[in-house]
Write an enzyme that holds these catalytic residues in place. Structure first.
Site, PDB file in Angstrom:
ATOM      1  N   ASP A   1      19.045  -4.377  -5.291  1.00 60.41           N
ATOM      2  CA  ASP A   1      20.483  -4.345  -5.553  1.00 60.41           C
ATOM      3  C   ASP A   1      21.085  -2.971  -5.259  1.00 60.41           C
ATOM      4  O   ASP A   1      22.181  -2.654  -5.739  1.00 60.41           O
ATOM      5  CB  ASP A   1      20.760  -4.718  -7.015  1.00 60.41           C
TER       6      ASP A   1
ATOM      7  N   ASP B   1       9.702  -4.574 -13.627  1.00 60.05           N
ATOM      8  CA  ASP B   1      10.765  -3.622 -13.313  1.00 60.05           C
ATOM      9  C   ASP B   1      10.244  -2.575 -12.339  1.00 60.05           C
ATOM     10  O   ASP B   1       9.031  -2.422 -12.136  1.00 60.05           O
ATOM     11  CB  ASP B   1      11.287  -2.965 -14.592  1.00 60.05           C
TER      12      ASP B   1
ATOM     13  N   ASP C   1       9.728   0.555 -12.291  1.00 53.96           N
ATOM     14  CA  ASP C   1       8.817   1.633 -12.666  1.00 53.96           C
ATOM     15  C   ASP C   1       7.505   1.113 -13.238  1.00 53.96           C
ATOM     16  O   ASP C   1       6.704   1.907 -13.745  1.00 53.96           O
ATOM     17  CB  ASP C   1       9.487   2.552 -13.685  1.00 53.96           C
TER      18      ASP C   1
ATOM     19  N   ASP D   1      16.962 -10.681 -20.928  1.00 48.22           N
ATOM     20  CA  ASP D   1      15.606 -11.033 -21.339  1.00 48.22           C
ATOM     21  C   ASP D   1      15.587 -11.661 -22.728  1.00 48.22           C
ATOM     22  O   ASP D   1      14.924 -12.670 -22.978  1.00 48.22           O
ATOM     23  CB  ASP D   1      14.706  -9.789 -21.286  1.00 48.22           C
TER      24      ASP D   1
END
Length: 693
Positions: A272, A331, A333, A425
């Protein structure tokens, strides 16, 4: 006998960290233990023992004085460093209300109007407390606390007497009622924390944990070459990211090295990013792994509707998703271990009602600075205690948004991803729970990630994490009431999951320790017991730190920092509950791109293998052309640490209340207010976490 000064000895600089001083001397054996021999003994030199003994004692005292001076020098140096950093912060003049000079305007963690009003309230409260402190000091100086004011004349005495009567008649009872209410909430939350710890102890004692059914997937394709590929479910791996140049490479590399048949898993890189350079780098990394034989696709959205939830929703609408049974989310990281899928996917076999398997987070930078150490304590309790207990006894917990495996059927049955909150989430987890799906938490399966290293990044993350649940509570309250789940599950969702842990906790923390406690110093008619101020919080902090026993030396800073963060959490909770400020805006947490030593070794090995496989490779002219066509980026401007006005205002308020407590001779209250005020001061000056400039 050799002269006593004929041997080298080094005198350390103690705690000051200075350069050692070399002195030519020979230290007798008795000096090592610092116990002088008795006069007349051989060590004392016979008849001349008294003279030598005096000189030896003098040298021992000099050694001790030198060590003490070194420690004092170290403490003074540290104090001067803190003072110099504070002076630079103030001189820079950048506050949390200023926009970044080195970045385009981005969504903040609260609206300017709300920030100004809240800061104005705190500033007025501080001004009033200073005036009251001055009045109380003047009254004590004149001895009015020992005699009745009826016998004293004067305008000041009349005004002070009117204040005392109003305080006793109106302010004191109202403040005491509010105090008692917050103490009750505090005790309920403490009881909940204690029950969670007892549940965790019972899990450890009984060895309770999810056990998967044996399958070929548990062995791995490399161990059993004859294993049928049908035993390995089709897995879709998604990596949502946005302008995260620091971490994309290690995350994509870790996912592409997962130990699973390459024909049975597909990687979606969901980009994105609105930065052309970052997007080009990510796409190039995807193409590199495609050449290595990994099934990996690059998806880029031009219109970023719905932030992360919209990104995931768009990816799930692809036609090929119907060929996959499970979806894993990491995610940008997160760096999963190679056996991540082997350890998680088998838990679905034979359990058709299981919709989610969640792994635990581990942190590559937990020892980076004081801020990351304190975050580590908090998150250790969250995963080790909260998630594990709720998963073992309730089969429900809040999905952490990453490092989890979903059954795609459960996602579709629950309505899929929705963009209505910033905690997508938690939203999907609540809706799946209302549909009857069960969750499994694996405490022994870890996935590495990194913690925010700057207070600014951590503050924005916590704002999103505490405003989103209140948005969700407003939206799903009636759905919970109308759902077909049992009464106790409804009670757990409404009271424990939302109200107690998401609303009451930040409310009473801020109200009790940042508002009521200072007010009781200026209105002694209302009393806050010492066990509420000191003993119970200390016990609760001790329970919080048990999952991370090596962090025990940080128990006091942890307690003070959690109270300091209550300002941000309270502000976020109010913003989300009443839809104020930027409750629906998403701020990507800043990453530093740190990797563990094992990840770096694996990355080097992979690069070596790639070079061996590319025999006779020529310069990639297309890549060079891309590099030339990419927009040039100006050198990054220097980032500055900021001054946080609300934290600074509260620090001066608490320090003023600490000074007022001296007049009432309240020892425990004084120390708590003093240390808490210093904690707010350090955070307000941004002296905790990453020091940018």
């Amino acid at each position: 006998m050799a002269p006593w000064w004929g041997q080298d000895a080094r005198i350390g600089a103690g705690g000051g960290g200075g350069t050692p001083v070399v002195v030519k001397m020979q230290t007798p054996d008795w000096a090592i233990s610092e116990v002088p021999p008795s006069p007349g003994s051989p060590a004392a030199g016979g008849k001349d023992g008294r003279g030598k003994n005096a000189r030896q004692i003098t040298w021992v005292l000099l050694l001790k004085a030198h060590r003490a001076a070194g420690k004092l020098t170290g403490a003074a140096s540290a104090a001067l460093s803190v003072a110099a950093a504070a002076r630079r912060r103030v001189a820079a003049g950048r506050t949390d209300s200023d926009s970044d000079a080195d970045a385009p305007p981005a969504p903040g963690d609260e609206s300017p109007e709300m920030r100004t009003r809240f800061y104005g309230f705190l500033r007025g409260f501080l001004l009033l407390s200073v005036l009251l402190l001055a009045a109380d000091v003047a009254a004590h100086a004149r001895g009015w606390h020992l005699v009745g004011l009826d016998d004293v004349g004067g305008l000041f005495a009349a005004g002070y007497g009117a204040w005392m009567r109003a305080r006793a008649a109106y302010l004191g009872p109202a403040l005491q009622f509010l105090t008692n209410a917050c103490v009750v909430l505090f005790m309920i939350q403490s009881a909940d924390r204690l029950v969670l710890c007892l549940g965790c102890f019972w899990i450890k004692l009984r060895g309770i944990k999810p056990v998967p059914l044996s399958s070929a997937a548990g062995k791995g394709a490399d161990d059993d070459v004859e294993a049928d590929l049908d035993e390995f479910p089709m897995v879709l791996v998604q990596i949502p990211m946005c302008n995260e140049k620091e971490v994309y490479q290690q995350s994509i590399g870790a996912v592409c090295n997962l130990d699973w048949p390459r024909s049975n898993f597909l990687v979606q890189v969901l980009d994105d990013s609105d930065d052309a350079v970052t997007s080009a780098l990510i796409k190039e990394e995807v193409e590199k792994w495609q050449r290595e034989g990994v099934q990996i696709l690059y998806r880029h959205r031009v219109i970023r509707d719905g932030y992360k939830a919209g990104n995931l929703k768009s990816a799930m609408n692809c036609s090929y998703v119907k060929d996959y049974e499970f979806v894993v989310i990491f995610d940008a990281d997160f760096q999963p271990q190679e056996d991540f899928l082997k350890l998680t996917v088998p838990h679905f076999k034979g359990k058709e009602d299981v919709g989610l398997v969640q792994a635990r987070w581990s942190f590559v930078n937990k020892d980076e600075n004081l801020l990351t150490r304190l975050q580590y304590i908090n998150l250790c309790f969250h995963f080790e205690v909260e998630q594990q207990v709720n998963g073992a006894f309730l089969n429900f917990f809040g999905f952490n948004g990453t490092a989890g495996v979903w059954r795609i059927k459960a996602l579709e049955d629950s309505g899929g991803w929705m963009e209505r909150t910033t905690v997508e989430d938690m939203d999907i987890a609540v809706r799946a729970h209302l549909k009857g799906w069960k969750f499994l938490y694996l405490n022994d399966v870890e996935c590495q990630c990194e913690l925010p290293e700057s207070y600014e990044a951590y503050r924005k993350q916590q704002h999103r994490w505490h405003s989103g649940p209140m948005q969700l509570f407003r939206l799903c309250f009636m759905d919970i009431i109308k759902s077909k789940i049992g009464f106790w599950k409804k009670f757990n969702l409404i009271f424990l999951f939302f109200l107690l842990r998401k609303l009451i906790l930040p409310f009473y923390s801020f109200t009790l320790f940042c508002v009521i406690l200072p007010m009781t110093m200026f209105a002694p008619e209302a009393e806050l017991p010492a066990w509420v101020v000191c003993y119970i919080p200390a016990i609760m902090s001790l329970l919080n730190i048990l999952p991370a026993p090596k962090s025990f030396p940080f128990i006091v800073p942890y307690l003070l920092f959690e109270n300091t963060m209550s300002v941000t959490k309270f502000n976020a909770m109010i913003s989300g509950l009443f839809q104020l400020g930027s409750a629906y805006e998403w701020v990507v947490t800043k990453k530093s791109g740190r990797s563990s030593e094992g990840d770096l070794v694996a990355l080097v090995e992979n690069e070596k293998q790639s070079k061996h496989q590319r025999v006779g490779s020529a310069p990639n002219l297309d890549s060079l052309a891309k590099e030339e066509s990419r927009p040039k980026v100006d050198p990054q401007k220097k980032k500055h640490n900021r001054l946080y006005r609300k934290e600074l205002a509260l620090s001066f308020l608490l320090l003023t209340a600490a000074a007022r407590s001296l007049l009432s001779v309240q020892g425990i209250h004084f120390y708590f207010l003093l240390f808490q005020g210093v904690s707010f001061l350090l955070v307000g000056l941004d002296l905790i976490g990453e020091q940018v400039e």
